[in-house]
Design an enzyme around this catalytic site. Structure first.
Site: not given
Ligand code: G3I
Length: 321
Positions: A130, A171, A207, A236, A238
């Protein structure tokens, strides 16, 4: 019916999940689900600087070792998350106590100690997490302030020095489809490659909270990073609805999206997808007020009683075709 792991193994796909060390230690059904349904894992927190560094001169590898040993015992690959991040630095770490050069030496020692320890058991690292702000500019973190953009170059070089065999990733979140932020990530990794930085891949966190990226645009985004010679992984994932707005067929819509993303992975040759957690009850979204107020807390493949959801079947279906 085959487990997710059996269908993933069947097509050499790494299907992973973020694993919480305490849950793995204390909950046998959680442990069995991780072992039987996934062939890869990412320590949700145990390999971050905060948990690893109880003080300036000490490391606590207890949880990280437990997760890495569990993965080894169950023939699972491990994604090391994450060496350099602006979040979850140690509570004792007050950047203004240090000169820029001391920060640089501290970061180098951290990266090389951690990567060195897991040289034979962690083959993929989120070296920097990030680094790009939501508006596409470089995020002005303690590392950026101390070293400029070259903190990324140095971090990848330090990791590569102690483990030349590792796959080293950048990432980020919100850069899954083609958009202003993924354009900025693209420009950043292009600069790193131009400077000869040992970067191997880009992690798209995926996400999908409230507004979900268009899977076709995700595939287009994947392809442009691949065209730079980089691998891409979904790191990651979801999938949540805006709180209070989930439709009656929410579980089916969620399942369809998981399936569409898996299809985009298989179409583009992406061979790793990690869900950010095993069951809904333990989703990070539920433990962060500013997220739990905005999004539904049932973003994963298993419900809060650890039962497979429609999304589980959609993932198995996508991997079985
Ligand atoms: O384990 C300690 C506990 O001992 C202590 O009593 C408690 C209160 O301070 O904190 C506990 O640690 C918490 C940890 O989660 C374990 O539950 C930290 O406060 C909390 O900040 C941490 O949140 C994690 C968050 O990253 C911040 O690091 C979430 O679990 C984790 O799911 C989340 O994951 C991030 C990825 O690393 C990067 N991408 C975004 C993603 C979601 O935010």
């Amino acid at each position: 019916q085959d487990s997710l792991r059996e269908v993933a193994d069947g097509r050499a796909f790494d299907l992973g999940t973020a694993v919480d060390a305490a849950a793995l230690r204390d909950d046998v059904s959680y442990r069995d689900t991780v072992r039987t349904e996934f062939n890869a894992l990412t320590p949700e927190n145990a390999l971050k600087m905060g948990p690893l560094r109880p003080s300036l001169n000490t490391y606590d590898f207890t949880d990280a070792d437990a997760l890495v040993n569990f993965a080894r015992a169950n023939d699972m690959t491990v994604r090391g998350h994450t060496l350099v991040w602006h979040n979850q630095t140690p509570e004792w770490f007050q950047p203004w106590d240090y000169t820029d050069d001391q920060l640089r030496r501290f970061l180098r020692e951290h990266v090389q100690t951690v990567v060195g320890r897991y040289r034979r058991s962690v083959g993929t690292w989120d070296v920097v997490n990030e680094a790009v702000a939501d508006d596409g500019t470089m995020r002005e973190t303690v590392w950026y302030d101390a070293m400029g953009e070259q903190y990324l170059d140095r971090a990848f070089e330090w990791a590569n020095e102690v483990n030349p065999d590792a796959d080293l990733y950048y990432n980020d979140y919100g850069a899954d489809a083609v958009n202003e932020k993924s354009d900025a990530v693209y420009d950043l990794v292009e600069r790193l490659l131009d400077r000869g930085v040992p970067l191997d891949g880009v992690g798209l966190q995926l996400h999908a909270l409230g507004e979900w990226p268009d899977p076709d645009s995700v595939a287009e985004n994947v392809r442009r990073f691949q065209a730079l010679g980089l691998d891409v992984q979904v790191t990651e994932m979801d999938v949540a609805f805006p709180a209070g707005e989930e439709p009656d067929d929410a579980l089916e819509r969620q399942a369809e999206f998981y399936g569409d993303v898996l299809d985009a992975c298989l179409d583009t040759g992406v061979d790793t997808l990690v869900t950010w957690g095993v069951d809904d009850a333990r989703s990070w979204i539920r433990s962060f007020r500013d997220f739990s107020e905005r999004y539904t807390g049932d973003p994963l493949l298993f419900d809060e009683r650890n039962r497979p959801k429609p999304a589980y079947r959609a993932v198995r279906e996508a991997l079985s075709t």
